[in-house]
Design a protein around this motif. Structure first.
Motif, PDB file in Angstrom:
ATOM      1  N   ARG A 124      74.204 -14.280 -18.031  1.00 28.05           N
ATOM      2  CA  ARG A 124      73.683 -13.379 -17.008  1.00 28.05           C
ATOM      3  C   ARG A 124      72.886 -14.106 -15.919  1.00 28.05           C
ATOM      4  O   ARG A 124      72.713 -13.572 -14.832  1.00 28.05           O
ATOM      5  N   VAL A 125      72.395 -15.292 -16.242  1.00 26.06           N
ATOM      6  CA  VAL A 125      71.535 -16.000 -15.294  1.00 26.06           C
ATOM      7  C   VAL A 125      72.128 -17.345 -14.880  1.00 26.06           C
ATOM      8  O   VAL A 125      72.431 -17.588 -13.702  1.00 26.06           O
ATOM      9  N   GLU A 126      72.310 -18.244 -15.858  1.00 28.77           N
ATOM     10  CA  GLU A 126      72.692 -19.617 -15.542  1.00 28.77           C
ATOM     11  C   GLU A 126      74.101 -19.730 -14.967  1.00 28.77           C
ATOM     12  O   GLU A 126      74.300 -20.363 -13.915  1.00 28.77           O
ATOM     13  N   LEU A 127      75.078 -19.150 -15.638  1.00 25.48           N
ATOM     14  CA  LEU A 127      76.453 -19.255 -15.145  1.00 25.48           C
ATOM     15  C   LEU A 127      76.644 -18.614 -13.771  1.00 25.48           C
ATOM     16  O   LEU A 127      77.266 -19.215 -12.889  1.00 25.48           O
ATOM     17  N   PRO A 128      76.120 -17.395 -13.536  1.00 22.30           N
ATOM     18  CA  PRO A 128      76.267 -16.824 -12.195  1.00 22.30           C
ATOM     19  C   PRO A 128      75.648 -17.706 -11.109  1.00 22.30           C
ATOM     20  O   PRO A 128      76.228 -17.856 -10.026  1.00 22.30           O
ATOM     21  N   MET A 129      74.489 -18.298 -11.385  1.00 25.55           N
ATOM     22  CA  MET A 129      73.845 -19.146 -10.384  1.00 25.55           C
ATOM     23  C   MET A 129      74.589 -20.465 -10.199  1.00 25.55           C
ATOM     24  O   MET A 129      74.501 -21.095  -9.145  1.00 25.55           O
ATOM     25  N   ALA A 130      75.329 -20.881 -11.228  1.00 30.57           N
ATOM     26  CA  ALA A 130      76.071 -22.146 -11.164  1.00 30.57           C
ATOM     27  C   ALA A 130      77.454 -21.990 -10.551  1.00 30.57           C
ATOM     28  O   ALA A 130      78.117 -22.997 -10.268  1.00 30.57           O
ATOM     29  N   LEU A 131      77.899 -20.760 -10.319  1.00 32.90           N
ATOM     30  CA  LEU A 131      79.264 -20.522  -9.863  1.00 32.90           C
ATOM     31  C   LEU A 131      79.647 -21.266  -8.583  1.00 32.90           C
ATOM     32  O   LEU A 131      80.753 -21.829  -8.509  1.00 32.90           O
ATOM     33  N   PRO A 132      78.805 -21.307  -7.543  1.00 32.70           N
ATOM     34  CA  PRO A 132      79.214 -22.044  -6.329  1.00 32.70           C
ATOM     35  C   PRO A 132      79.543 -23.510  -6.607  1.00 32.70           C
ATOM     36  O   PRO A 132      80.533 -24.042  -6.084  1.00 32.70           O
ATOM     37  N   THR A 133      78.742 -24.160  -7.438  1.00 28.96           N
ATOM     38  CA  THR A 133      79.000 -25.567  -7.777  1.00 28.96           C
ATOM     39  C   THR A 133      80.245 -25.699  -8.646  1.00 28.96           C
ATOM     40  O   THR A 133      81.028 -26.636  -8.477  1.00 28.96           O
ATOM     41  N   ILE A 134      80.426 -24.767  -9.558  1.00 29.55           N
ATOM     42  CA  ILE A 134      81.606 -24.795 -10.429  1.00 29.55           C
ATOM     43  C   ILE A 134      82.878 -24.639  -9.601  1.00 29.55           C
ATOM     44  O   ILE A 134      83.857 -25.378  -9.779  1.00 29.55           O
ATOM     45  N   PHE A 135      82.877 -23.707  -8.675  1.00 26.88           N
ATOM     46  CA  PHE A 135      84.056 -23.492  -7.830  1.00 26.88           C
ATOM     47  C   PHE A 135      84.302 -24.667  -6.898  1.00 26.88           C
ATOM     48  O   PHE A 135      85.445 -24.960  -6.542  1.00 26.88           O
ATOM     49  N   ALA A 136      83.235 -25.330  -6.483  1.00 24.19           N
ATOM     50  CA  ALA A 136      83.409 -26.527  -5.648  1.00 24.19           C
ATOM     51  C   ALA A 136      84.192 -27.587  -6.417  1.00 24.19           C
ATOM     52  O   ALA A 136      85.087 -28.240  -5.874  1.00 24.19           O
TER      53      ALA A 136
END
Length: 208
Positions: A124-136
């Protein structure tokens, strides 16, 4: 240009093979690399081992990798997918780890203070906030996979690379196949970007 227009239909099958050689390894690679990153994020002791593993896979020359696997998995699509999936690992794994590590510790502390469990904080917190970097990382992996898939014909998996190397001295097929690979890489990056925008609506809100 006239030759390209007259013979463009001959490239449809190799193009479709190249699409599969790009999408399948990216999908499998994303699942594997993300799983490894989540395990490493939870159990920090695994981080150096996983990083060494995915990094070592990326250092193997692509043609040599194809030829080595021919003796194990034989010629065909499977061998190419295994090689291409291996090359996606370091690109996706690193970005997932970086994205998770960039989440502010204060944000995690606040989530813990609200009574969220470790699993809830992750999803709910870490993965959603990490999504832009993950998609990059996924966008980089997309363009990289399209390029490395050009050597898949060494494993008998087809693709546009076979058209390029069939007669490297003939500019018509080299230009056509190369342009199609560039366009495919661009389209995949745009698709990943569109998916990113869908899953990160707050990024659009901030930009506006």
């Amino acid at each position: 240009l006239g030759w390209i227009a007259d013979n463009f239909s001959d490239y449809m099958d190799p193009l479709w093979e190249h699409v599969l050689l790009s999408l399948v390894p990216m999908t499998i690679g994303f699942v594997i690399a993300t799983t490894l990153a989540l395990v490493a994020h939870r159990y920090r002791i695994f981080q150096p081992f996983f990083l060494f593993f995915v990094g070592a896979l990326f250092t193997i020359p692509s043609i040599a990798f194809y030829l080595i696997l021919l003796n194990i998995t034989g010629r065909g699509f499977t061998t190419a997918v295994v090689v291409l999936t291996a090359y996606t690992q370091v690109l996706i794994y690193r970005n997932v780890m970086i994205g998770l590590q960039e989440v502010p510790a204060e944000t995690v502390d606040v989530a813990e203070g609200m009574g969220l469990t470790r699993r809830q904080i992750l999803f709910r917190v870490e993965l959603p906030m990490a999504l832009p970097t993950i998609f990059a990382g996924l966008r980089i992996a997309a363009s990289s996979t399209v390029g490395i898939a050009g050597f898949a014909f060494f494993a008998g998996a087809g693709g546009l690379g076979g058209e390029i190397f069939a007669d490297p001295a003939f500019k018509g097929n080299v230009v056509t196949a190369s342009v199609l690979m560039i366009l495919l890489a661009a389209v995949l990056e745009l698709i990943v970007l569109a998916v990113q925008r869908f899953f990160t609506p707050w990024e659009r809100a901030v930009a506006s």
